[in-house]
Design an enzyme around this catalytic site. Structure first.
Site, short mmCIF file in Angstrom:
data_model
loop_
_atom_site.label_atom_id
_atom_site.label_comp_id
_atom_site.label_asym_id
_atom_site.label_seq_id
_atom_site.Cartn_x
_atom_site.Cartn_y
_atom_site.Cartn_z
N GLU A 1 2.89 9.18 6.33
CA GLU A 1 3.05 8.23 7.45
C GLU A 1 4.12 7.21 7.11
OE1 GLU A 1 2.41 4.57 9.84
OE2 GLU A 1 2.38 4.80 7.68
N ASP B 1 -3.40 -1.21 3.69
CA ASP B 1 -2.60 -0.22 4.44
C ASP B 1 -2.67 1.13 3.76
OD1 ASP B 1 -0.79 1.02 6.09
OD2 ASP B 1 0.96 0.01 5.29
N HIS C 1 2.21 -3.35 1.94
CA HIS C 1 3.46 -3.06 1.21
C HIS C 1 3.80 -4.14 0.17
CE1 HIS C 1 5.01 -0.45 4.84
NE2 HIS C 1 3.73 -0.27 4.59
N ASP D 1 -1.36 8.22 2.58
CA ASP D 1 -0.28 7.83 1.66
C ASP D 1 -0.09 6.32 1.65
OD1 ASP D 1 0.67 8.24 4.36
OD2 ASP D 1 2.72 8.01 3.62
ZN ZN Z 1 -0.11 2.06 7.42
#
Ligand code: ZN
Length: 399
Positions: A140, A108, A376, A78
C-alpha cells in the site's frame, strides 16, 4: 464455530504484528502465514492472493455466512522504512512507555488490524447472521499496488456483496468519507547535445522541460480557478507539484536529456488523465516541433507511476462515487454512523486503498485508531486507549 484457538488482547496482537518486519520492499509472507494459522485455529478459511514473484500476498477471509450485507474490514500489512530514522527503541518490538505503544506500523496501520484480529474469537463465536470479511493487502505504501488483485477477486464474486468497507487507516476513529487521488508521472525529454554556442545544431531538453513545466503551472492555475466553491479539501482544489528535475552536464553543453517527476492530487470525480492529455497535446503542438527542427529524433514521453484513486463522498452536494451502485451509495457511512453514534464526517488529505474499493463498486469509508500525524515518523506510536476505542466500535458489528 470453534473458538479453541489462541486469544490475544489488542495490544498483544499488535505486538505480534509489529514483530514482523513488513517494510514494503520485504516479503510479508511470515505475517500472512501467522494470520492464516490464527484464523484457521478459529475455524476460518482464508484465501491468499500472491504477487507475481510469489514473495508477497494479500489475504481475505469471511467470518460468518457468506451472504449479502456484510462488512469488509480493510488493512494493509506493509509499513514504511525505518532506515535513516532515529528510534528510541527497536521499531519492530512493540514497546510501551506510559500510555503509548511504540513500534513501526502501530498507527499505520497494524493497530486497526490488531483490533480486528483480536476480536476474531468473539466474531467467530457470535453466530453472525451477516459476515465480517477481512481484507489484508501488501504494497500500500508504494502506491496501493497489492490490494488490486484481491479487491478485484472480492468484487468478482469471491464474497457476497457487502454493505460497506471500512478502511482502518488512522483517523482517531473519526468517520472519513473522502480523500483526493494521488497521480504521479515521470516526464522525459530527449533532445540533442551540442556546444552551447551552436544552438542551431542542438535541441535543448532542459528548456523544453521548462516549457512543459510552465504548462503544468497553467493547468494548476486553471484547476484552482474552476474548483467548486464549497470544496471541502485543504487546499480546496486539485493541486500540482514538480518534485524532482535533472538534466545537463555543463553550462557550455546543450543538454540532450531532461527528466522531471510531477504529481497532481485530484479532487474526487476528476479524471487525472485529462491533465496528462493536456500536457501531451502541448508537447506535441508546441514543444516537440521546436526540438525536432534540429533533432528529428527528439521525444517527449510521460509515464504514470503507481498512485491512489480518490475516495469520493457517496452522498451530499459533492457526491461523486459513480462506481458504486445507486442503492448502495452511503451504506458504509450509515454503518459507521450506527457503530460510532456520531454524525460528524471529515475529509483528509492523505490517500488510502478506499478509492480502489469504491472503484470496484463497494461503498467505502475510512475509520481507524491512531493519528495520521504519527504515521511514517520515528518513534511511531499509538495511544493504548485508541485501540480500546476501536475494539469497542468494531465489537458493535456483532449486533
Ligand atoms: Zn497506511
Amino acid at each position: 464455530m470453534s473458538t479453541q484457538g489462541p486469544r490475544y488482547t489488542p495490544t498483544e496482537m499488535l505486538a505480534k504484528l509489529v514483530g514482523f518486519d513488513t517494510v514494503s520492499h520485504q516479503s510479508n509472507l511470515a505475517l500472512i502465514a501467522f494470520v492464516e494459522d490464527y484464523l484457521a485455529a478459529h475455524g476460518i478459511a482464508a484465501t491468499r492472493v500472491p504477487n507475481a514473484q510469489g514473495d508477497k500476498a494479500s489475504l481475505y477471509a469471511t467470518i460468518g455466512p457468506n451472504v449479502d450485507g456484510g462488512v469488509v474490514l480493510s488493512a494493509h500489512s506493509d509499513v514504511v522504512p525505518t532506515a535513516h530514522q532515529s528510534w528510541s527503541s527497536d521499531p519492530f518490538t512493540l514497546t510501551q512507555r506510559g500510555s503509548r505503544l511504540y513500534g513501526r506500523g502501530s498507527t499505520d496501520m497494524k493497530g486497526f488490524l490488531a483490533c480486528a484480529l483480536a476480536l476474531v474469537p468473539e466474531f467467530a463465536a457470535a453466530g453472525l447472521t451477516r459476515p465480517i470479511h477481512l481484507a489484508i493487502s501488501y504494497d500500500e505504501e508504494v502506491g496501493c499496488v497489492g490490494c488490486q488483485d484481491m479487491i478485484k477477486q472480492m468484487a468478482d464474486g469471491a464474497i457476497a456483496p457487502p454493505r460497506g468497507v471500512i478502511v482502518g487507516e488512522p483517523t482517531e476513529m473519526q468517520l472519513v468519507i473522502a480523500h483526493k487521488g494521488i497521480n504521479g508521472y515521470d516526464t522525459t525529454v530527449t533532445g540533442k547535445e551540442a556546444h552551447s554556442s551552436q544552438t542551431q545544431l542542438g535541441a535543448n531538453a532542459i528548456m523544453a522541460a521548462g516549457a512543459l513545466i510552465g504548462e503544468l503551472q497553467r493547468l494548476a492555475d486553471r484547476a484552482r480557478e474552476t474548483a467548486p466553491a464549497d470544496c471541502p479539501f485543504t487546499p480546496p482544489y486539485t493541486s500540482f507539484s514538480v518534485g524532482t528535475i535533472e538534466g545537463g552536464h555543463a553550462l557550455n553543453i546543450i543538454p540532450g536529456s531532461c527528466h522531471f517527476a510531477w504529481e497532481c492530487r485530484t479532487l474526487p470525480g476528476e479524471d487525472p488523465a485529462q491533465y496528462v492529455q493536456a500536457l501531451d497535446r502541448f508537447a506535441r503542438e508546441t514543444v516537440l516541433p521546436r526540438l525536432q527542427a534540429t533533432a528529428p529524433d527528439a521525444t517527449i514521453e510521460t509515464v504514470p507511476r503507481a498512485g491512489a484513486v480518490a475516495l469520493a463522498p457517496e452522498t451530499g452536494p459533492n457526491a461523486a462515487a459513480d462506481g458504486v451502485p445507486p442503492d448502495r451509495r452511503g451504506a458504509a457511512e450509515a454503518l459507521a454512523r450506527d457503530l460510532t453514534g456520531s454524525n460528524h464526517t471529515e475529509v483528509v488529505s492523505y490517500a488510502t486503498e478506499g478509492g480502489v474499493f469504491q472503484t470496484h463498486g463497494f461503498s467505502t469509508v475510512v475509520m481507524g485508531p491512531g493519528n495520521i500525524r504519527e504515521a511514517h515518523q520515528p518513534d511511531e506510536f499509538i495511544e493504548a486507549d485508541e485501540l480500546e476505542r476501536c475494539v469497542r466500535v468494531l465489537r458493535g458489528l456483532i449486533a
